[in-house]
Design an enzyme around this catalytic site. Structure first.
Site, short mmCIF file in Angstrom:
data_model
loop_
_atom_site.label_atom_id
_atom_site.label_comp_id
_atom_site.label_asym_id
_atom_site.label_seq_id
_atom_site.Cartn_x
_atom_site.Cartn_y
_atom_site.Cartn_z
CG ASP A 182 1.17 -6.15 5.50
OD1 ASP A 182 0.82 -5.30 6.34
OD2 ASP A 182 1.83 -5.88 4.49
CB SER A 183 2.24 -12.39 6.52
OG SER A 183 3.46 -12.12 7.19
CB SER A 194 6.47 -11.98 4.77
OG SER A 194 5.75 -10.98 5.45
N GLY A 254 -11.51 9.81 -11.49
CA GLY A 254 -11.04 8.88 -12.51
C GLY A 254 -10.36 9.63 -13.63
CE LYS A 269 2.50 -2.22 5.55
NZ LYS A 269 3.00 -3.61 5.46
CB CYS A 301 -12.40 14.41 -9.54
SG CYS A 301 -11.27 14.85 -10.89
CE1 TYR A 302 -15.36 10.06 -16.29
CE2 TYR A 302 -16.62 8.88 -14.62
CZ TYR A 302 -16.32 9.12 -15.95
OH TYR A 302 -16.99 8.43 -16.94
CD GLU A 347 -10.03 11.86 -2.89
OE1 GLU A 347 -9.90 11.38 -4.02
OE2 GLU A 347 -10.77 12.84 -2.64
CG HIS A 359 -8.97 14.42 -5.94
ND1 HIS A 359 -9.52 13.17 -6.13
CD2 HIS A 359 -8.69 14.89 -7.19
CE1 HIS A 359 -9.56 12.88 -7.42
NE2 HIS A 359 -9.07 13.92 -8.08
#
Length: 512
Positions: free
Chosen positions: A227-228, A223, A56, A368, A83-84, A171, A169
């Protein structure tokens, strides 16, 4: 099917929080993200198998910094602070955190000490990615230092308590062996076996939608993108013909897209699709608008008004299905804890306050590529699943400045050339996105021995795993030459083409 107990990720505001969940789900382990200030009782009810405290942007000694209930550190669960998250653990458990004399942003070299259990077997030194202005100067009782960079304590461990923390990090893909480090925490420390698969996600989600909708009807904002299409297919499995998909031509689609996509989704996805031409109402509201945030909000609201009109015509429609993904959410919403607003996505920040629908967003916590995996599991065809992302506001955010019919024509024709040439070179599936942008820049040119003063097209092509970070794609010079030549020759009003070589960050993928 009963949902497995998750790894719970407490979000302290990092832009990378969802990447942690993504990496863990790549291990086929169920992970969920919750705000750092989630009530302790609600957290306990989730029966987590382990906790991860995210990074963060704040400082632990700032009175306004994000916090969580200190009892999370007394649940006798494996804990990993990042991290944070490391700094907050140290601060609360009796260590000491101070502003660093020299901040660490970007790459650093990590020395792993032989005593490390979390990083056992990871080669040292290790290239890691840092993003912090504070650092730990004194570790809490029971912890030992097991890794350092030149400037800071970087790894601390309390192995008997199964509590570990990293200043870097793991990730992000910039950290060498980052996935292996997270894998060691999940498998070796927490002892969690694979429990999350696309098939189980489908089964759980379909059941949840059935329970949510009951006997009501729903509209899906279709769309043409993956996704849709995946969201619609999931809801269609749950409620059958009580789902009506509405594909709106907002006047901002790519060349021939309205006709091609509406027919394809009827035939291939077996969905009940109603195509609505609402281009005039969208374009009339965008007259004179240049601010990208206003564009997005106008388009988002207008979509809702179209869906409301369609719902009235159908009657008894209570729910609206959207293909919202997590990157849409994390870039659109700013509250204390989750990450700062980057831009308002039309289907998140652009929703009107008087929204009359209840939302169904089955993909809201997915990336995605995870959606594509679910789409393949659902049996959707490659032409639907592999389609490059296209922004909901369409070409409006690929025109820097006002949207006019002539400017739409230029960017639409230029974009079609980019798509054709990228496909011809066999690069379409390799690229995350490739498209044209119309810039608010005119320049002098010479065409047919005459002076011109015309518009500029920017070509954008990026490679990415998830859209949260991206590198500009090093397209072949011959491909760029063909695209530029065709655009200048075939698109009236354009006399210059440039190529965008900005990565994300610092830029975003779209220009607006």
């Amino acid at each position: 099917m009963t949902q497995p107990s998750p790894i719970v990720i407490l979000d302290f505001g990092s832009q990378y929080t969802q990447l942690i969940a993504r990496r863990i789900r790549e291990m086929q382990v169920y992970a969920v993200i919750v705000p750092c200030n989630l009530a302790f009782e609600k957290l306990a009810e989730m029966h987590p198998q382990a906790l991860i405290l995210s990074g963060g942007p704040s400082s632990v000694y700032d009175p306004a910094s994000p916090v969580c209930d200190e009892r999370v550190l007394k649940l006798n669960l494996p804990v990993l602070g990042i991290c944070y998250g490391l700094q907050w653990m140290c601060y609360k458990l009796g260590g000491k955190v101070e502003p660093a004399a020299r901040r660490e942003y970007g790459f650093a070299e990590l020395e792993i000490l032989p005593s490390s259990q979390l990083l056992a077997g990871i080669p040292s030194p290790l290239k890691v990615w840092n993003s912090h202005g504070d650092h730990v100067v004194e570790v809490p009782p029971g912890f030992v230092i097991t890794g350092r960079t030149h400037n800071a304590i970087s790894v601390i461990e309390n192995a008997p308590a199964k509590m570990y923390a990293l200043e870097f990090h793991p990730e992000v893909r910039h950290t060498t062996k980052g996935r292996e480090i997270l894998q060691r925490f999940v498998s070796e420390v927490a002892g969690i076996k694979p429990n999350w698969f696309p098939g189980s996600f489908i089964e759980q989600t379909v059941q949840q939608i059935r329970e949510q909708v009951g006997e009501k009807h729903a509209l899906c904002a279709l769309s043409g993108g993956v996704d849709s299409a995946v969201a619609a297919t999931l809801v269609g499995r749950a409620i059958g013909d009580r789902l009506t998909c509405v594909f709106v031509d907002n006047g901002l689609l790519r060349k021939n897209e309205f006709e091609e996509i509406s027919g394809k989704l009827r035939d291939q996805a077996h969905l009940k699709v109603k195509a609505v031409d609402a281009s005039h109402r969208f374009l009339s509201r965008l007259v004179g608008v240049t601010d990208p945030e206003r564009k997005r909000k106008i388009i988002g609201e207008e979509f809702i008004r179209v869906f409301e009109a369609e719902a009235r015509a159908l009657g008894d429609v209570e729910f609206l299905v959207q293909g919202t993904l997590y990157p849409d959410v994390i870039e659109s919403v700013s509250v204390k804890g989750p990450a700062a607003t980057i831009k308002s996505h039309h289907n998140v920040g652009g929703l009107p306050p008087d929204l009359k629908f209840k939302l169904i967003e089955p993909l809201r916590e997915l990336f995605k590529d995870e959606v594509k995996a679910v789409g393949r599991q659902l049996g959707l065809e490659t032409s639907v699943v592999s389609r490059q992302p296209f922004p909901g506001p369409g070409l409006a955010v690929r025109i820097v400045g006002e949207v006019t019919p002539d400017r739409l024509r230029m960017v639409r024709e230029a974009d079609a050339i980019v798509q054709e040439e990228v496909r011809a070179d066999g690069l379409y599936d390799r690229l995350w996105q490739s498209f044209a942008v119309l810039l608010p820049v005119s320049s002098v040119g010479v065409m047919g021995d005459a002076r011109t003063y015309a518009s500029t097209i920017g070509i954008r092509a990026v490679e990415s795993e998830d859209g949260m970070t991206a590198d500009w794609a090093q397209l072949p010079g011959t491909l760029l030459q063909r695209m530029a030549t065709r655009i200048v020759n075939e698109v009236k009003g354009v006399n210059r083409v440039v190529f965008d070589i900005t990565s994300k960050p610092p830029g975003t993928i779209e220009w607006e």
